[in-house]
Design an enzyme around this catalytic site. Structure first.
Site, PDB file in Angstrom:
ATOM      1  N   LYS A   1       8.265  -1.398  -2.643  1.00 25.23           N
ATOM      2  CA  LYS A   1       7.656  -0.635  -1.543  1.00 25.23           C
ATOM      3  C   LYS A   1       8.743  -0.028  -0.649  1.00 25.23           C
ATOM      4  CE  LYS A   1       5.074   1.024   1.530  1.00 25.23           C
ATOM      5  NZ  LYS A   1       4.230   2.183   1.404  1.00 25.23           N
ATOM      6  N   LEU A   2       9.722  -0.856  -0.261  1.00 20.67           N
ATOM      7  CA  LEU A   2      10.806  -0.344   0.591  1.00 20.67           C
ATOM      8  C   LEU A   2      11.576   0.750  -0.144  1.00 20.67           C
ATOM      9  CD1 LEU A   2      12.423  -3.511   2.265  1.00 20.67           C
ATOM     10  CD2 LEU A   2      10.743  -1.942   3.213  1.00 20.67           C
TER      11      LEU A   2
ATOM     12  N   ASN B   1       9.668   4.159  -0.289  1.00 23.33           N
ATOM     13  CA  ASN B   1       9.746   4.901   0.974  1.00 23.33           C
ATOM     14  C   ASN B   1      11.150   5.455   1.210  1.00 23.33           C
ATOM     15  OD1 ASN B   1       7.103   4.763   1.619  1.00 23.33           O
ATOM     16  ND2 ASN B   1       7.308   3.387   3.365  1.00 23.33           N
TER      17      ASN B   1
ATOM     18  N   CYS C   1       6.547   4.653   9.296  1.00 24.34           N
ATOM     19  CA  CYS C   1       7.160   3.791   8.276  1.00 24.34           C
ATOM     20  C   CYS C   1       8.545   4.171   7.767  1.00 24.34           C
ATOM     21  CB  CYS C   1       6.201   3.652   7.113  1.00 24.34           C
ATOM     22  SG  CYS C   1       4.702   2.798   7.626  1.00 24.34           S
TER      23      CYS C   1
ATOM     24  N   ARG D   1       3.150   8.546  15.645  1.00 22.79           N
ATOM     25  CA  ARG D   1       4.267   7.596  15.651  1.00 22.79           C
ATOM     26  C   ARG D   1       5.509   8.229  15.010  1.00 22.79           C
ATOM     27  NH1 ARG D   1       1.217   2.368  13.263  1.00 22.79           N
ATOM     28  NH2 ARG D   1       0.295   4.008  11.978  1.00 22.79           N
TER      29      ARG D   1
ATOM     30  N   GLU E   1       0.844  -1.194   0.000  1.00 24.00           N
ATOM     31  CA  GLU E   1       0.000   0.000   0.000  1.00 24.00           C
ATOM     32  C   GLU E   1       0.883   1.249   0.000  1.00 24.00           C
ATOM     33  OE1 GLU E   1      -3.301   0.378  -0.531  1.00 24.00           O
ATOM     34  OE2 GLU E   1      -2.470   2.375  -0.654  1.00 24.00           O
TER      35      GLU E   1
ATOM     36  N   LEU F   1      11.587   8.567  -0.926  1.00 20.90           N
ATOM     37  CA  LEU F   1      10.829   9.713  -0.397  1.00 20.90           C
ATOM     38  C   LEU F   1      11.546  10.299   0.821  1.00 20.90           C
ATOM     39  CD1 LEU F   1       7.200   8.278  -0.716  1.00 20.90           C
ATOM     40  CD2 LEU F   1       8.134  10.221  -1.994  1.00 20.90           C
TER      41      LEU F   1
HETATM   42  P1  NAD Z   1      -1.408  -0.208  12.696  1.00 17.40           P
HETATM   43  O1  NAD Z   1      -0.548  -0.481  13.856  1.00 17.40           O
HETATM   44  O2  NAD Z   1      -2.196   1.066  12.639  1.00 17.40           O
HETATM   45  O3  NAD Z   1      -2.455  -1.418  12.508  1.00 17.40           O
HETATM   46  C1  NAD Z   1      -2.090  -2.756  12.521  1.00 17.40           C
HETATM   47  C2  NAD Z   1      -3.171  -3.533  13.262  1.00 17.40           C
HETATM   48  O4  NAD Z   1      -2.919  -4.948  13.118  1.00 17.40           O
HETATM   49  C3  NAD Z   1      -3.218  -3.276  14.764  1.00 17.40           C
HETATM   50  O5  NAD Z   1      -4.497  -2.746  15.102  1.00 17.40           O
HETATM   51  C4  NAD Z   1      -2.977  -4.661  15.412  1.00 17.40           C
HETATM   52  O6  NAD Z   1      -3.749  -4.871  16.569  1.00 17.40           O
HETATM   53  C5  NAD Z   1      -3.412  -5.585  14.298  1.00 17.40           C
HETATM   54  N1  NAD Z   1      -2.851  -6.938  14.395  1.00 17.40           N
HETATM   55  C6  NAD Z   1      -1.559  -7.319  14.588  1.00 17.40           C
HETATM   56  N2  NAD Z   1      -1.451  -8.660  14.540  1.00 17.40           N
HETATM   57  C7  NAD Z   1      -2.696  -9.154  14.339  1.00 17.40           C
HETATM   58  C8  NAD Z   1      -3.229 -10.466  14.195  1.00 17.40           C
HETATM   59  N3  NAD Z   1      -2.432 -11.531  14.235  1.00 17.40           N
HETATM   60  N4  NAD Z   1      -4.552 -10.600  14.009  1.00 17.40           N
HETATM   61  C9  NAD Z   1      -5.365  -9.517  13.952  1.00 17.40           C
HETATM   62  N5  NAD Z   1      -4.917  -8.254  14.064  1.00 17.40           N
HETATM   63  C10 NAD Z   1      -3.606  -8.071  14.256  1.00 17.40           C
HETATM   64  O7  NAD Z   1      -0.461  -0.317  11.406  1.00 17.40           O
HETATM   65  P2  NAD Z   1      -0.646   0.448  10.011  1.00 17.40           P
HETATM   66  O8  NAD Z   1      -0.140   1.837  10.114  1.00 17.40           O
HETATM   67  O9  NAD Z   1      -2.019   0.210   9.505  1.00 17.40           O
HETATM   68  O10 NAD Z   1       0.406  -0.352   9.116  1.00 17.40           O
HETATM   69  C11 NAD Z   1       0.175  -1.678   8.741  1.00 17.40           C
HETATM   70  C12 NAD Z   1       1.197  -2.072   7.690  1.00 17.40           C
HETATM   71  O11 NAD Z   1       1.037  -1.255   6.523  1.00 17.40           O
HETATM   72  C13 NAD Z   1       2.648  -1.892   8.126  1.00 17.40           C
HETATM   73  O12 NAD Z   1       3.417  -2.905   7.556  1.00 17.40           O
HETATM   74  C14 NAD Z   1       3.032  -0.558   7.505  1.00 17.40           C
HETATM   75  O13 NAD Z   1       4.414  -0.485   7.240  1.00 17.40           O
HETATM   76  C15 NAD Z   1       2.255  -0.561   6.217  1.00 17.40           C
HETATM   77  N6  NAD Z   1       1.885   0.757   5.701  1.00 17.40           N
HETATM   78  C16 NAD Z   1       1.475   1.735   6.555  1.00 17.40           C
HETATM   79  C17 NAD Z   1       1.069   2.972   6.037  1.00 17.40           C
HETATM   80  C18 NAD Z   1       0.602   4.082   6.938  1.00 17.40           C
HETATM   81  O14 NAD Z   1       0.403   5.176   6.434  1.00 17.40           O
HETATM   82  N7  NAD Z   1       0.403   3.875   8.215  1.00 17.40           N
HETATM   83  C19 NAD Z   1       1.050   3.183   4.653  1.00 17.40           C
HETATM   84  C20 NAD Z   1       1.455   2.140   3.820  1.00 17.40           C
HETATM   85  C21 NAD Z   1       1.861   0.926   4.351  1.00 17.40           C
HETATM   86  C1  UGA Z   2       4.698   7.719   3.590  1.00 18.25           C
HETATM   87  C2  UGA Z   2       4.678   7.620   2.060  1.00 18.25           C
HETATM   88  O1  UGA Z   2       4.489   8.944   1.522  1.00 18.25           O
HETATM   89  C3  UGA Z   2       3.561   6.707   1.580  1.00 18.25           C
HETATM   90  O2  UGA Z   2       3.631   6.555   0.164  1.00 18.25           O
HETATM   91  C4  UGA Z   2       3.738   5.326   2.247  1.00 18.25           C
HETATM   92  O3  UGA Z   2       2.670   4.482   1.867  1.00 18.25           O
HETATM   93  C5  UGA Z   2       3.734   5.499   3.755  1.00 18.25           C
HETATM   94  O4  UGA Z   2       4.812   6.409   4.133  1.00 18.25           O
HETATM   95  C6  UGA Z   2       4.005   4.228   4.488  1.00 18.25           C
HETATM   96  O5  UGA Z   2       4.533   3.289   3.938  1.00 18.25           O
HETATM   97  O6  UGA Z   2       3.685   4.264   5.671  1.00 18.25           O
HETATM   98  P1  UGA Z   2       3.324   9.046   5.426  1.00 18.25           P
HETATM   99  O7  UGA Z   2       4.456   8.667   6.298  1.00 18.25           O
HETATM  100  O8  UGA Z   2       1.951   8.776   5.875  1.00 18.25           O
HETATM  101  O9  UGA Z   2       3.475   8.318   4.003  1.00 18.25           O
HETATM  102  O10 UGA Z   2       3.399  10.599   5.102  1.00 18.25           O
HETATM  103  P2  UGA Z   2       4.353  11.484   4.172  1.00 18.25           P
HETATM  104  O11 UGA Z   2       3.532  12.508   3.512  1.00 18.25           O
HETATM  105  O12 UGA Z   2       5.208  10.678   3.313  1.00 18.25           O
HETATM  106  O13 UGA Z   2       5.251  12.236   5.253  1.00 18.25           O
HETATM  107  C7  UGA Z   2       6.243  11.562   5.990  1.00 18.25           C
HETATM  108  C8  UGA Z   2       7.029  12.570   6.814  1.00 18.25           C
HETATM  109  O14 UGA Z   2       7.856  13.371   5.979  1.00 18.25           O
HETATM  110  C9  UGA Z   2       6.147  13.551   7.601  1.00 18.25           C
HETATM  111  O15 UGA Z   2       6.708  13.757   8.865  1.00 18.25           O
HETATM  112  C10 UGA Z   2       6.194  14.814   6.778  1.00 18.25           C
HETATM  113  O16 UGA Z   2       5.974  15.984   7.517  1.00 18.25           O
HETATM  114  C11 UGA Z   2       7.618  14.754   6.234  1.00 18.25           C
HETATM  115  N1  UGA Z   2       7.775  15.513   4.970  1.00 18.25           N
HETATM  116  C12 UGA Z   2       7.163  15.103   3.849  1.00 18.25           C
HETATM  117  C13 UGA Z   2       8.581  16.636   4.970  1.00 18.25           C
HETATM  118  O17 UGA Z   2       9.168  17.022   5.995  1.00 18.25           O
HETATM  119  N2  UGA Z   2       8.748  17.320   3.783  1.00 18.25           N
HETATM  120  C14 UGA Z   2       8.131  16.946   2.638  1.00 18.25           C
HETATM  121  O18 UGA Z   2       8.315  17.636   1.590  1.00 18.25           O
HETATM  122  C15 UGA Z   2       7.318  15.811   2.670  1.00 18.25           C
END
Ligand code: NAD
Ligand code: UGA
Length: 477
Positions: A225-226, A229, A281, A351, A170, A232
């Protein structure tokens, strides 16, 4: 695996699982979508009639939940039942950095992925497509497949089951998650089973143009994906490093960023300087990349990416030092207002927020903080600060030095300084002249997000320090 997908389930009701499934449910009314989580409190919040209590704040999310919840979108804790009735299962659980054991501090902790795979292996019935949505180290699909295949053998005599694993990471960003999900730059699907891939394509095709759906092999998908990120985060560290040079040379970072970004090869996104990147992340994914590089003996590559993290940490320490220095080298018992605690605007997520690090260092230096954030709850702020400070100085009682408020007047009253740490739009509307009257003189505003329009300052008697602003004059008048 050629199956008709009618019911899908998502394991993990967090920042990714909740919004992603809400969009799928809204766009695919023919599907039943079940989101499950171990955390009962979280599921209760997703089911709360009061939509301001949803566990995730995202613009546009409330409307989606209102439209779909209890129609074709369900939030449940009964993981067994949800898995058993689903044709396709998304894994969206957290993948934090390992705290102990092999690879501690760098490698991803896959315990939640593994437990999800084990639950699927145990409870799935018939043919099931498993989709990795979480961000994971390249080759994780192999771990999931191994667990699922061994279950096929283990449960062979009880019920027939078979699995296909796809990777579909995602890319949504918090604060813009719904828009990102509705209008993705691309949807990435990695795998080697064309029928299973097409089943997932069929879901996305309900609202995403097919040319935006990219099919790759599973390892490319995981690594992309890695890499995305890391790229960015690298841009943020790059612009932050130049912000420091601007301050030394008289250049203005906003002018430099504009000039650089107008080159179509570079582009103008992700060039905003700030107090360092936060969010759950970027740091963990780069640490993970560093770990994988080292694992394969690519130590110079590991060192290269590690530097992106070092600059991020350095930017936060540098800002703290500037603040203390400008306040005559001591902030003991000084009152400082903090505007913004979320890691970016339009989210309630804290976070890895730079505000945690910077505020904690100021508390340790003896300051009394008043903190305002439009969406982050008081309990989250206090918990974050306590967790950080306990490791540095357990004798500090955070509550004695911190007040949380929603009043700008309280932020300013008797304050020596106000620090802007999150780019919330609300902060752009502040009437600085009015706040200035309440502050102790000489008073400072540290704009670490460059959100302030300097014209609003001309009439006030505040000193302003702007990040990356070469003419960081003490007083604008
Ligand atoms: P989060 O901590 O908000 O949510 C994860 C949820 O999974 C928690 O509520 C936890 O209780 C639940 N969970 C864990 N183990 C479980 C199990 N065995 N059964 C049922 N539920 C379980 O995490 P998130 O921010 O949604 O991120 C999830 C993944 O997506 C991570 O790998 C992250 O790197 C990736 N990701 C996050 C973002 C973001 O913007 N937060 C964007 C892209 C990708
Ligand atoms: C980031 C990526 O943008 C998403 O594509 C990815 O899915 C996600 O991580 C993930 O894997 O969790 P996110 O961390 O939610 O999304 O937000 P961003 O907009 O990327 O900002 C990340 C951090 O960088 C924030 O603290 C933001 O303030 C900072 N940032 C961003 C800056 O300081 N300057 C910029 O120009 C952009």
């Amino acid at each position: 695996m050629n199956i008709e997908v009618k019911t899908i389930c998502c394991i993990g009701a967090g920042y990714v699982g909740g919004p992603t499934m809400a969009v799928i449910a809204d766009k695919c009314k023919h599907l039943k979508v079940i989101v499950v989580d171990l955390n009962k409190e979280k599921i209760d919040s997703w089911n709360d009639r009061d939509l301001t209590k949803l566990p995730v704040y995202e613009p546009g999310l409330k409307d989606l939940i209102q439209r779909c919840r209890s129609k074709n979108l369900f939030f449940k804790t009964d993981i067994k039942k949800a898995i058993a009735e689903s044709d396709m299962i998304f894994i969206s659980v957290n993948t934090p950095t390992k705290k102990s054991g092999l690879g501690a501090g760098e490698a991803s902790d896959l315990k939640f992925i593994e437990s999800s795979a084990r639950s699927i292996a145990k409870f799935a019935i018939g043919d099931t497509i498993v989709v990795e949505k979480s961000t994971i180290p390249v080759k994780t699909a192999e771990v999931i497949k191994t667990i699922l295949v061994s279950s096929q053998n283990e449960f062979k005599n009880k019920s027939k089951k078979s699995f296909t694993v796809l990777s579909s990471p995602e890319f949504l960003a918090e604060g813009t998650a719904i828009n990102d999900l509705l209008n993705p730059s691309r949807v990435l699907i990695g795998g080697d089973d064309d029928d299973a891939i097409n089943s997932l394509v069929d879901i996305y095709k309900n609202w995403v143009k097919e040319e935006k759906i990219l099919k790759t092999n599973i390892w490319s998908s995981e690594l992309s994906k890695l890499t995305a990120n890391a790229f960015l985060a690298q841009r943020v560290s790059s612009i932050n490093s130049i912000s420091a040079l601007c301050e030394k040379t008289g250049a203005d970072i906003s002018e430099v960023a504009k000039a650089v970004g107008m080159d179509y090869r570079i582009g103008n996104n992700f060039l905003k300087p700030g107090p360092g990147f936060g969010g759950s992340c970027f740091k963990k994914d780069i640490l993970n990349l560093v770990y994988i590089c080292k694992f394969y003996g690519l130590n110079d590559v590991a060192g290269y990416w590690n530097q992106v993290l070092k600059i991020n940490q350095w930017q936060q320490s540098r800002l703290t030092n500037i603040i203390v220095t400008k306040l005559f080298g001591t902030i003991t018992n000084k009152k400082i207002g903090i505007l913004g605690f979320a890691f970016k605007a339009n989210t309630n997520d804290t976070r890895e927020s730079p505000a945690i690090n910077i505020s904690s260092e100021l508390i340790i230096e003896g300051a009394e903080l008043t903190i305002l954030d439009p969406k982050v709850e008081e309990v989250s702020i206090l918990k974050d600060l306590k967790e950080f400070i306990i490791n540095k100085d357990p004798s500090i009682k955070v509550e004695n030095q911190v007040e949380i408020t929603s009043s700008y007047e309280q932020i300013a009253t008797d304050a020596d300084a106000i620090i802007i740490l999150t780019d919330w739009d609300d902060f752009k509307k502040i009437e600085w002249q009015n706040l200035s009257r309440l502050m102790r003189k000489p008073s400072w505003v540290f704009d670490c997000r460059n959100t302030i329009n300097l014209n609003n300052f001309k009439e006030s008697d505040l000193n302003i320090w702007k990040l990356g602003f070469g003419s960081n004059i003490n007083n604008l008048k």
